[in-house]
Structures are given as structure tokens and as C-alpha cells.
Scaffold this active site. Structure first.
Site, PDB file in Angstrom:
ATOM      1  N   ASP A  11      30.333  39.547 -24.134  1.00 45.03           N
ATOM      2  CA  ASP A  11      28.989  39.700 -24.718  1.00 45.03           C
ATOM      3  C   ASP A  11      28.199  40.702 -23.651  1.00 45.03           C
ATOM      4  O   ASP A  11      28.472  41.034 -22.839  1.00 45.03           O
ATOM      5  CB  ASP A  11      28.546  38.475 -24.471  1.00 45.03           C
ATOM      6  CG  ASP A  11      27.072  38.268 -24.950  1.00 45.03           C
ATOM      7  OD1 ASP A  11      26.632  38.439 -25.697  1.00 45.03           O
ATOM      8  OD2 ASP A  11      26.369  37.873 -23.975  1.00 45.03           O
ATOM      9  N   THR A  45      29.319  41.405 -29.455  1.00 47.24           N
ATOM     10  CA  THR A  45      27.818  41.264 -29.153  1.00 47.24           C
ATOM     11  C   THR A  45      26.968  41.146 -30.426  1.00 47.24           C
ATOM     12  O   THR A  45      27.587  41.220 -31.640  1.00 47.24           O
ATOM     13  CB  THR A  45      27.215  42.670 -28.647  1.00 47.24           C
ATOM     14  OG1 THR A  45      25.838  42.329 -28.412  1.00 47.24           O
ATOM     15  CG2 THR A  45      27.424  43.916 -29.702  1.00 47.24           C
ATOM     16  N   GLY A  46      25.646  40.423 -30.435  1.00 39.82           N
ATOM     17  CA  GLY A  46      25.023  40.220 -31.578  1.00 39.82           C
ATOM     18  C   GLY A  46      24.261  41.541 -31.939  1.00 39.82           C
ATOM     19  O   GLY A  46      23.807  41.791 -32.985  1.00 39.82           O
ATOM     20  N   ASP A 196      27.087  33.937 -22.577  1.00 41.94           N
ATOM     21  CA  ASP A 196      26.159  33.049 -22.065  1.00 41.94           C
ATOM     22  C   ASP A 196      25.364  32.168 -22.959  1.00 41.94           C
ATOM     23  O   ASP A 196      24.746  31.336 -22.790  1.00 41.94           O
ATOM     24  CB  ASP A 196      25.164  33.909 -21.379  1.00 41.94           C
ATOM     25  CG  ASP A 196      24.286  34.627 -22.385  1.00 41.94           C
ATOM     26  OD1 ASP A 196      22.982  34.777 -22.211  1.00 41.94           O
ATOM     27  OD2 ASP A 196      24.818  35.428 -23.108  1.00 41.94           O
ATOM     28  N   ASN A 199      26.235  31.789 -29.536  1.00 43.27           N
ATOM     29  CA  ASN A 199      26.888  32.877 -30.346  1.00 43.27           C
ATOM     30  C   ASN A 199      28.010  33.265 -29.585  1.00 43.27           C
ATOM     31  O   ASN A 199      28.845  34.051 -30.254  1.00 43.27           O
ATOM     32  CB  ASN A 199      25.818  33.925 -30.594  1.00 43.27           C
ATOM     33  CG  ASN A 199      25.628  34.952 -29.599  1.00 43.27           C
ATOM     34  OD1 ASN A 199      25.738  34.636 -28.479  1.00 43.27           O
ATOM     35  ND2 ASN A 199      24.952  36.074 -30.068  1.00 43.27           N
TER      36      ASN A 199
END
Length: 259
Positions: A11, A45-46, A196, A199
Site C-alpha cells: 500500500d 494502492t487506492g 494500514d 482497503n
């Protein structure tokens, strides 16, 4: 050094990046060591690819990448492999809900990220990947969640305790990592996933070894196999040092879930 695992799925915000949106020199150093030992390092990642790409280039990554919480899988930087689009009607409904609650929202199309300030109302002509809401009002956020669950067809997570992030149902970082594994010819059991927020939860649960950052949300820590230092204290360097690279090359057993 020998690597215990084949893929490190990272992430970005709150994990790879510190609070200043930077990758620290120590973290860069250990990522390079992992890559030298034959570990594939994958951004998970988002963020959109446009936002994540400079960091991939900084690290010299040429591996597959998971973007927009799994709505996109890239075979390599600048080479799209698969994209999952949101139902336009659901985007319209989610926008109506944002207006109704009068809260901050954003939406990722294939080409651009829009938010409440830049929204032009044009939904039908665009291809959508993700929708998000942000509010520090716990009551409103709970009501939002209820409404979204009633809509159906949605994968609902967050990237901070104060937001909700929505992707098409079944699309998440774990499904993205599974596709990356197929591209690389490896298994989920050979993956270390680090994050963390909610998601990251599916990836942490379904990978061979799931790691929560010290700054992670409590639910994520509870589901992880290990908890390391925070994103401001080189937690990723600790992951690589402790759980991925070993002098002897012997495979360690899974650490029991955190209480």
C-alpha cells in the site's frame, strides 16, 4: 541474502509513504535489497496510476501494479492489463447520496479525478473506477454505509477512518494481487501484503503473510500476522528485514494472529 517470499505488495499512503508523502532513504535501501534478492515489489494502492507512477519510477519498479483498490491491474508501468468499471447507474445513485448528506465526495474516472468542487454532472459519457466520501461525523458515515449496502453491487472499504471508498463488488486489492500472481507465475502463499486501512484488509487476510503498519486501523492490526513500526518509522524496512530476507534462507512459519 535469500528471500522467503516472492512478492511484496505495498500500500502507499500510510504505508510506503510517510506523512510527508515521501519514501524515506532507509525504506528505499531495503526495497532495493529485496529486489536484488529476486523479490517482486508491487504497488497496491487506492491511487490512480498517474498519481502512483512517479513513486514506481523512483524505486525503479518494472513489475505489475494494482491501482484504484484493484479496479486496475497494470502488467508493468504504463502497460494496462485489466480494468473493472463501475456501473454508471450506481455512480449516479452514489452522487445523489453525497448531495443528500451534503458531504465531501470524489470519483475516479479513467481519465480524471473529480470531487465536489470540480463536479460537472457529466456521468454517462465517462468510464468510472471508484467513488469516495469523507466526513468526520461518525453518525453520517454510518448512515452512508447503510445506504450503500442497500444499493448492492459495491465493494465498500476505506483508506482512512473518516472516509468510505467504493469499488465494483468483488474488486479489491486481494483480487488484484491474485491477478498479479498469475502474471508472475507464483501463488498467494508466496506474497507478503502490507497496509494500514480497510482497503488493505482483504489482501492482508488472503496473502501468505499479512502485515499491518504501526499506524494501521485496529481491525487491520487484529487480522495481520505481524505489526511493524509506523509509516514514519520505516515500517517497510522492518518488514523486509524481519520477514522477507534471511541469511539462511530457511522458511519461517506464519506468526500467529495478533490478539
Amino acid at each position: 541474502m535469500t528471500a522467503k517470499y516472492r512478492l511484496l505488495a505495498l500500500d502507499m499512503d500510510g504505508t510506503l509513504l510517510n506523512d510527508e508523502q515521501k519514501i524515506t532513504p532507509l525504506t528505499v535501501e531495503w526495497i532495493k535489497k529485496a529486489m536484488e534478492a529476486g523479490v517482486h515489489v508491487c504497488l497496491s494502492t487506492g491511487r490512480s496510476s498517474r498519481s502512483a507512477m512517479p513513486y514506481a519510477e523512483q524505486l525503479g519498479l518494472n513489475t505489475p501494479m494494482i491501482m484504484v483498490n484493484g479496479s486496475e491491474v497494470w502488467r508493468a508501468p504504463h502497460e494496462l492489463y485489466r480494468r473493472s468499471l463501475m456501473d454508471v447507474e450506481l455512480v449516479k445513485e452514489m452522487h445523489k447520496i453525497a448531495e443528500e448528506f451534503d458531504i465531501w465526495f470524489w470519483a475516479y474516472s479513467v481519465d480524471e479525478v473529480y470531487n465536489r468542487d470540480s463536479w460537472d454532472g457529466e456521468i454517462d459519457s465517462r468510464e468510472w473506477l471508484k467513488f469516495g466520501y469523507s466526513t468526520e461525523d461518525n453518525d453520517i458515515r454510518h448512515k452512508l454505509l447503510m445506504r450503500l449496502q442497500e444499493l448492492g453491487g459495491l465493494e465498500i472499504t476505506n483508506s482512512s477512518p473518516f472516509n468510505l471508498e467504493i469499488n465494483p463488488l468483488g474488486v479489491n486489492k486481494a483480487s488484484g494481487i491474485l491477478e498479479v500472481c498469475k502474471l508472475l507465475g507464483i501463488n498467494m502463499s508466496q506474497v507478503v501484503a502490507v497496509g494500514d486501512s480497510l482497503n488493505d484488509l482483504a489482501a492482508i487476510q488472503q496473502s501468505g503473510f499479512g502485515v499491518a503498519m504501526g499506524n494501521a486501523q485496529e481491525t487491520v492490526k487484529q487480522e495481520a500476522d505481524a505489526v511493524v513500526a509506523s509509516n514514519n518509522e520505516d515500517g517497510i524496512a522492518e518488514v523486509i528485514q524481519k520477514y522477507i530476507l534471511t541469511e539462511a534462507g530457511t522458511s519461517a512459519g506464519r506468526i500467529s494472529k495478533q490478539a
